[in-house]
Design a protein around this motif. Structure first.
Motif, PDB file in Angstrom:
ATOM      1  N   GLN A  87       1.098  -1.185   0.510  1.00  0.00           N
ATOM      2  CA  GLN A  87       0.186   0.121   0.431  1.00  0.00           C
ATOM      3  C   GLN A  87       0.921   1.240   0.001  1.00  0.00           C
ATOM      4  O   GLN A  87       2.255   1.087   0.103  1.00  0.00           O
ATOM      5  CB  GLN A  87      -0.837  -0.223   1.233  1.00  0.00           C
ATOM      6  CG  GLN A  87      -1.991  -1.115   1.485  1.00  0.00           C
ATOM      7  CD  GLN A  87      -2.621  -1.199   2.763  1.00  0.00           C
ATOM      8  OE1 GLN A  87      -3.433  -0.018   2.670  1.00  0.00           O
ATOM      9  NE2 GLN A  87      -2.529  -1.955   3.312  1.00  0.00           N
ATOM     10  N   SER A  88       0.080   2.362  -0.657  1.00  0.00           N
ATOM     11  CA  SER A  88       0.564   3.333  -0.610  1.00  0.00           C
ATOM     12  C   SER A  88       1.028   4.222   0.881  1.00  0.00           C
ATOM     13  O   SER A  88      -0.484   3.753   1.584  1.00  0.00           O
ATOM     14  CB  SER A  88       0.034   4.648  -1.324  1.00  0.00           C
ATOM     15  OG  SER A  88      -0.879   4.632  -1.275  1.00  0.00           O
ATOM     16  N   ARG A  89       1.014   5.182   1.000  1.00  0.00           N
ATOM     17  CA  ARG A  89       0.932   6.067   2.239  1.00  0.00           C
ATOM     18  C   ARG A  89      -0.254   7.003   2.210  1.00  0.00           C
ATOM     19  O   ARG A  89      -0.941   7.114   3.596  1.00  0.00           O
ATOM     20  CB  ARG A  89       1.943   7.136   2.784  1.00  0.00           C
ATOM     21  CG  ARG A  89       2.450   8.240   1.903  1.00  0.00           C
ATOM     22  CD  ARG A  89       3.591   9.429   2.184  1.00  0.00           C
ATOM     23  NE  ARG A  89       3.485  10.440   0.783  1.00  0.00           N
ATOM     24  CZ  ARG A  89       4.462  11.196   0.655  1.00  0.00           C
ATOM     25  NH1 ARG A  89       5.813  10.951   2.294  1.00  0.00           N
ATOM     26  NH2 ARG A  89       4.515  11.317  -0.117  1.00  0.00           N
ATOM     27  N   ASP A  90      -1.210   6.500   1.564  1.00  0.00           N
ATOM     28  CA  ASP A  90      -2.706   6.873   1.440  1.00  0.00           C
ATOM     29  C   ASP A  90      -3.237   6.463   1.615  1.00  0.00           C
ATOM     30  O   ASP A  90      -4.758   6.353   1.233  1.00  0.00           O
ATOM     31  CB  ASP A  90      -2.977   8.284  -0.007  1.00  0.00           C
ATOM     32  CG  ASP A  90      -2.964   7.506  -0.833  1.00  0.00           C
ATOM     33  OD1 ASP A  90      -2.373   6.698  -0.662  1.00  0.00           O
ATOM     34  OD2 ASP A  90      -2.952   7.671  -2.017  1.00  0.00           O
ATOM     35  N   GLY A  91      -3.005   4.415   2.104  1.00  0.00           N
ATOM     36  CA  GLY A  91      -3.462   3.549   1.776  1.00  0.00           C
ATOM     37  C   GLY A  91      -4.649   3.095   0.905  1.00  0.00           C
ATOM     38  O   GLY A  91      -5.464   2.452   0.599  1.00  0.00           O
ATOM     39  N   ARG A  92      -3.550   3.335  -0.471  1.00  0.00           N
ATOM     40  CA  ARG A  92      -3.930   2.810  -1.703  1.00  0.00           C
ATOM     41  C   ARG A  92      -3.308   1.301  -2.809  1.00  0.00           C
ATOM     42  O   ARG A  92      -2.106   1.235  -2.000  1.00  0.00           O
ATOM     43  CB  ARG A  92      -3.919   4.292  -2.838  1.00  0.00           C
ATOM     44  CG  ARG A  92      -4.997   5.325  -2.587  1.00  0.00           C
ATOM     45  CD  ARG A  92      -5.350   6.083  -3.777  1.00  0.00           C
ATOM     46  NE  ARG A  92      -6.087   6.889  -3.679  1.00  0.00           N
ATOM     47  CZ  ARG A  92      -8.238   6.752  -3.376  1.00  0.00           C
ATOM     48  NH1 ARG A  92      -7.963   5.366  -4.699  1.00  0.00           N
ATOM     49  NH2 ARG A  92      -8.118   7.138  -3.673  1.00  0.00           N
ATOM     50  N   ILE A  93      -3.885   0.600  -2.590  1.00  0.00           N
ATOM     51  CA  ILE A  93      -3.117  -0.626  -2.955  1.00  0.00           C
ATOM     52  C   ILE A  93      -1.827  -0.829  -3.708  1.00  0.00           C
ATOM     53  O   ILE A  93      -2.848   0.551  -5.582  1.00  0.00           O
ATOM     54  CB  ILE A  93      -4.221  -1.993  -3.176  1.00  0.00           C
ATOM     55  CG1 ILE A  93      -5.014  -1.750  -1.692  1.00  0.00           C
ATOM     56  CG2 ILE A  93      -3.366  -2.876  -3.291  1.00  0.00           C
ATOM     57  CD1 ILE A  93      -6.064  -3.624  -1.910  1.00  0.00           C
ATOM     58  N   ARG A  94      -1.160  -1.045  -3.902  1.00  0.00           N
ATOM     59  CA  ARG A  94      -0.110  -0.669  -5.624  1.00  0.00           C
ATOM     60  C   ARG A  94       0.455  -2.128  -6.137  1.00  0.00           C
ATOM     61  O   ARG A  94       0.089  -1.929  -6.971  1.00  0.00           O
ATOM     62  CB  ARG A  94       1.326  -0.462  -5.380  1.00  0.00           C
ATOM     63  CG  ARG A  94       1.553   1.486  -4.730  1.00  0.00           C
ATOM     64  CD  ARG A  94       1.147   2.433  -6.232  1.00  0.00           C
ATOM     65  NE  ARG A  94       0.750   3.249  -5.630  1.00  0.00           N
ATOM     66  CZ  ARG A  94      -0.193   4.159  -5.380  1.00  0.00           C
ATOM     67  NH1 ARG A  94      -1.679   3.484  -5.837  1.00  0.00           N
ATOM     68  NH2 ARG A  94      -0.140   5.011  -5.447  1.00  0.00           N
ATOM     69  N   THR A  95       0.456  -3.243  -5.329  1.00  0.00           N
ATOM     70  CA  THR A  95       0.552  -4.393  -5.730  1.00  0.00           C
ATOM     71  C   THR A  95      -0.295  -5.608  -5.132  1.00  0.00           C
ATOM     72  O   THR A  95      -0.228  -5.313  -3.689  1.00  0.00           O
ATOM     73  CB  THR A  95       2.117  -4.555  -5.918  1.00  0.00           C
ATOM     74  OG1 THR A  95       2.716  -5.136  -4.573  1.00  0.00           O
ATOM     75  CG2 THR A  95       2.916  -4.161  -7.017  1.00  0.00           C
ATOM     76  N   VAL A  96      -0.522  -6.509  -5.336  1.00  0.00           N
ATOM     77  CA  VAL A  96      -0.997  -8.179  -5.124  1.00  0.00           C
ATOM     78  C   VAL A  96      -0.654  -9.361  -5.895  1.00  0.00           C
ATOM     79  O   VAL A  96      -0.417  -9.660  -6.488  1.00  0.00           O
ATOM     80  CB  VAL A  96      -2.862  -7.964  -5.064  1.00  0.00           C
ATOM     81  CG1 VAL A  96      -3.430  -6.546  -4.404  1.00  0.00           C
ATOM     82  CG2 VAL A  96      -3.016  -7.851  -6.556  1.00  0.00           C
ATOM     83  N   ASN A  97      -0.560  -9.979  -4.786  1.00  0.00           N
ATOM     84  CA  ASN A  97      -0.438 -11.744  -5.555  1.00  0.00           C
ATOM     85  C   ASN A  97      -1.870 -12.009  -5.782  1.00  0.00           C
ATOM     86  O   ASN A  97      -3.034 -11.829  -5.289  1.00  0.00           O
ATOM     87  CB  ASN A  97       0.211 -12.072  -3.896  1.00  0.00           C
ATOM     88  CG  ASN A  97      -0.788 -12.800  -3.120  1.00  0.00           C
ATOM     89  OD1 ASN A  97      -1.568 -12.422  -3.306  1.00  0.00           O
ATOM     90  ND2 ASN A  97       0.314 -13.495  -2.370  1.00  0.00           N
TER      91      ASN A  97
END
Length: 942
Positions: A403-413
């Motif tokens: 997650q980024s520092r604003d709580g948004r997902i960047r990568t997932v498995n």
């Protein structure tokens, strides 16, 4: 590089600029340090000079004061001045004394002489025109001090000129009769000191008046000043700039009319005690010293500037060749980024040097060549590792996302996308908080996530519910970790989720099992008793009637033995379903254990309870139970007790309902019976109450004890262990066996207490006697009580005894009471090292099933098959079959009830492992050896 020429600086240019700045900085620093050092030395010298001037002037004043005091003593003695006070008529004439004083004034520089009596009255005064007397108020204070202490005293006055006044006490016949005062102007002293020390001196005294020599801004009057014409304007200038003499900087120059002065201020009290209030100033012309200091600074700066220029030129000449080679290297290394490794090697080898003249740049060239080869190899390795890590993330059975520092997902498995049912592209840039369920109870999670994103927390663990793509709910345990460095793509938090759905469902199942029977789904004994106590209290408090029905199935053991425990389980479930169908929503249903059930009917009187019991039995009889190809007619014996008529507490109520059930079973089974206080029931209740009271008291007093009966190994003839048999001594001294009271105890809550007592006693015995090996008997309550085994586990953890030294005996009835719970408890203890024995084995055909499904190590054949073994061939065949079967399961056979030698010989022939009985050894309070020796028995077949 050419396209970026406007932003590119060569090393040569940077070196020139940076070296220039560095050398300039060093030069400025050196000049500043030199200037600071010179200034510091100058300040130190001025401080030393100030201290010396102050000490020298104070010594001068002190010497003058001492001289006046000694002169007063001499005058008083030579002139016999005390007679002018004590015998004025006999004294010499005043005119002659005036002549003497005039001589003293010119010879000894005394401006005023005054003789005063003890009352401070002037007796004789001589004064020049320039002398100023001491003010009367101050004069009285000084005279009183001198007369009181009989010690000389000197003071300084400046009214208007400054004078030293010495007061010497006059003694006559051992008493103080007056005081002689001598005064001296200090103007000449100041001038002499100023000329000798090379410094101007100013004496400033406090003045409340305005005048020609008053510095109004300071409230001080110039009482004495050397070089007055030049320095008085200077002092007035200083009074305008500084709030007072004490504020004058002693370590700085004060400029005045193109000159530089240093001024030192000192309070007059430091010069002479009991003096005027004011300040003493030393004014030094430091113009020459300041000029010399400035010239020294200019010379040092010039030398530094010339040296820096020479050093910079030399450095540029020395760095020219190395910089040219570094420029060549800088133009070559960027080729590595494009993978031109061959061209890099070719360019680097063109500037090869002799081996003996190699320097750091040559090492850099060689290292660059090796680096090119290593980068090429590592690129291939990194590509393989990247593929491996990506595969690991995609195949890991945990949810992994960043997650980024604003709580948004960047990568997932891969697992995250599978569980959510959404591709990774749609998950990117979505908010993590939107994926989990947040309610009022879990709002703290949202706040903690905000703290984590704001770097107020480094780690966060929480559980949350995740909605899957198929709409199902999954319980996920999340661990969020704040990364130390934020990545270029904005990744700041690593989140790992573990699917805990199965664990949470298992915990929920365990909580359900704590209050329910796992087989029938009805409430268990513990929960039912709590509900019964609540209903009993409400009935007593509010008068709400209720009824307790206690019943068990008739001939249940026969069905269980003939068709197996699966048939028994099916029958119990059938009865549970029938109860649910017949009961009201307000009724409480429970399985108390085995085939024993209970129904609590709130708000029901006698007729309602009787109708329920009659209807239930009628329904059971009309509906045969079929299992496999067999059919059974079933019924129940039901005991009814009304609340609160049939018991003053819950224990008595249960006992009375149990007594009523016993009466129903005694009347022919398939019947119900309402408790009544008849003679037979009262006797039965009294019998039960007596034994419950005796056992409860024995447990409280810990008066129950063991008799130990040896169990012998037929193969070795040695005692394998002792069976600990519970005994009780009554008040009349009679020892009671468990058979007298066990039936009563099994129907009460005391059985669990007895199991715990027996277990604790065995632990204590085995802890004290390290050679002892025991077996103890347990009831069905022990195997269904989750807390009973804790003392055993704790004792093993504490190392109090080895678990192999304790054998736990259970009966077939205890095993089938709750087979699932029994298996769970027995498996836990067996894993630790404890052993189990099946007691009274062979009473039912269903026992063969338990041999295979329970962790049994010893099988004790019921004594009914052993007592006639020598004369009954059927018993012999049965024991042989049981022995063969147990040995097939790798279990040992124990024969109990061995009463004679013939039986023992038969057991040897049948290859029974262990024997026990009166012929082997009777139970005793102590560990005693076996009475019979196997060596004395005839050989098998003889």
């Amino acid at each position: 590089m050419r396209n970026d020429a406007s932003r590119f600086w060569t090393l040569r240019r940077k070196g020139f600029v940076f070296l220039s700045l560095l050398l300039l900085t060093l030069g400025v620093t050196f000049g500043a340090l030199n200037h600071w050092n010179l200034r510091t030395q100058f300040k130190d010298q001025q401080a030393v000079r100030n201290a010396a001037l102050r000490v020298e002037f104070r010594d001068l004043i002190k010497r003058s004061a001492d001289r006046l005091q000694r002169l007063g003593v001499v005058l008083a003695s030579l002139g016999k001045l005390d007679l002018f006070i004590t015998a004025p008529r006999e004294n010499q004439s005043a005119a002659r004394l005036h002549g003497f004083f005039s001589t003293v004034r010119y010879e000894l520089d005394v401006e005023r002489i005054e003789l005063l009596d003890a009352g401070s009255n002037s007796v004789l005064t001589w004064s020049s025109s320039m002398a100023t007397p001491v003010p009367q108020e101050r004069l009285h204070k000084v005279l009183n001090q001198v007369i009181e202490t009989e010690q000389p005293l000197t003071i300084l006055t400046c009214q208007p000129g400054c004078s030293l006044h010495a007061f010497v006490p006059l003694l006559s016949k051992g008493r103080n009769v007056g005081v002689l005062s001598l005064s001296q102007m200090i103007t000449d002293l100041v001038l002499d000191f100023s000329a000798g020390a090379g410094t101007a001196v100013a004496i400033l005294v406090t003045s409340q008046e305005n005048g020609e020599k008053v510095l109004e801004d300071w409230g001080l009057r110039i009482a004495a000043l050397s070089n007055q014409q030049e320095l008085e304007p200077f002092l007035r200038h200083l009074s305008k700039r500084y709030p007072g003499p004490e504020a004058l900087p002693a370590d700085s120059w004060l400029e005045w009319k193109e000159k530089r002065f240093t001024v030192y201020s000192s309070p007059l009290d430091d010069i002479l005690e009991s003096g005027e209030t004011g300040h003493l100033l030393f004014i030094v012309d430091a113009s020459a010293s300041a000029a010399a200091l400035d010239q020294a600074n200019r010379d040092a700066l010039l030398i530094v500037a010339i040296s820096l220029c020479i050093a910079e030129v030399l450095l540029l000449v020395l760095l020219h060749a190395p910089l040219r080679r570094i420029q060549h290297l800088a133009a070559t290394l960027p080729l590595l980024a494009h993978g031109n490794y061959d061209r890099v090697n070719e360019r680097l080898k063109t500037l090869s040097r002799l081996v003996e003249w190699k320097d750091e740049i040559d090492i850099l060239y060689a290292t660059s060549i090796r680096l090119a080869h290593q980068i090429e190899e590592h690129q291939n390795t990194l590509a393989a590792e990247r593929d491996f890590i990506q595969g690991l993330l995609d195949n890991a059975q945990v949810l992994i996302l960043t997650q980024s520092r604003d709580g948004r997902i960047r990568t997932v498995n891969e697992l995250t996308t599978q569980i959510l049912g959404r591709p990774s592209e749609t998950l990117r840039n979505s908010r993590f908080i939107e994926l989990i369920e947040i309610d009022s109870e879990t709002s703290e999670v949202a706040r903690n996530l905000e703290k984590l994103f704001s770097n107020l927390m480094q780690r966060l663990e929480h559980e949350s519910v995740l909605t899957c793509g198929d709409g199902s709910k999954r319980h996920i345990v999340w661990v969020h970790t704040r990364l130390r460095l934020e990545h270029e793509n904005g990744i700041a938090v690593l989140s790992i989720g573990l699917d805990a759905t199965e664990r949470i469902e298992a915990e929920s199942r365990i909580r359900w099992l704590a209050n329910h029977d796992s087989l029938t789904g009805l409430h268990n004994r513990l929960w039912f008793k709590d509900e019964l106590e609540r209903s009993f209290a409400e009935a007593e408090r509010n008068g709400v009637p209720a009824a307790l029905l206690l019943f068990d199935l008739d001939h249940f053991k026969d069905i269980n033995d003939s068709s197996g425990h699966a048939a028994g389980d099916a029958l119990l479930c059938l009865l549970a379903n029938e109860l649910r169908a017949r009961a009201r929503k307000s009724d409480v249903l429970a399985r108390l254990g085995g085939d024993e059930f209970a129904v609590l009917m709130t708000g029901t009187d006698r007729s309602g309870a009787e109708h329920f019991a009659q209807d239930l039995n009628q329904r059971l009889m009309e509906k045969p139970f079929r299992f496999g190809n067999r059919s059974y007619r079933i019924s129940a014996s039901i005991g009814i007790a009304l609340i609160p008529e049939h018991g003053k507490d819950v224990e008595e109520l249960l006992a009375n309902a149990d007594a009523a059930m016993y009466q129903a079973k005694k009347a022919g089974r398939g019947r119900w019976h309402l408790f009544s206080h008849s003679g037979e029931e009262r006797a039965r209740i009294s019998h039960q109450a007596y034994w419950r009271s005796v056992i409860a008291q024995s447990l409280d007093q810990k008066s129950l004890f063991f008799h130990y009966q040896p169990v012998v190994d037929l193969a070795t003839g040695r005692i394998a262990y002792y069976e600990a048999l519970l005994r009780l001594t009554l008040e009349d001294g009679r020892i009671v066996l468990p058979g007298e009271y066990m039936d009563v105890i099994l129907r009460s809550d005391l059985m669990s207490a007895i199991d715990s007592y027996v277990t604790r006693e065995a632990i204590n015995i085995l802890s004290k006697d390290r050679a002892a090996r025991l077996s103890i008997n347990l009831s069905a309550a022990a195997l269904t009580d989750p807390t009973w085994a804790e003392p055993l586990k704790q004792a093993v953890r504490d190392g109090r005894f080895s678990p192999e030294r304790l054998l736990l005996e259970i009966t077939e009835t205890a095993a089938i009471a709750d087979l699932e719970a029994a298996q769970r408890t027995m498996n836990e203890l067996t894993d630790i090292g404890f052993g189990f024995a099946m007691d009274d084995f062979g009473a039912g055909f269903a026992s063969f099933h338990y041999l295979r499904h329970l962790p049994i190590k010893h099988v004790k054949i019921d004594r009914s098959f052993i007592s006639r073994l020598a004369s009954d061939e059927d018993d012999k065949v049965f024991v042989s079959a049981l022995t063969t079967l147990a040995h097939g399961y790798r279990q040992k056979i124990v024969a109990e009830g061995v009463e004679n030698a013939q039986t023992l010989i038969q057991l040897q022939e049948l290859e029974v492992d262990l024997v026990q009985g009166f012929y082997i050894g009777r139970p005793d309070r102590h560990f005693k050896p076996a009475k019979v020796s196997l060596a004395t028995l005839p050989l098998i077949g003889s």
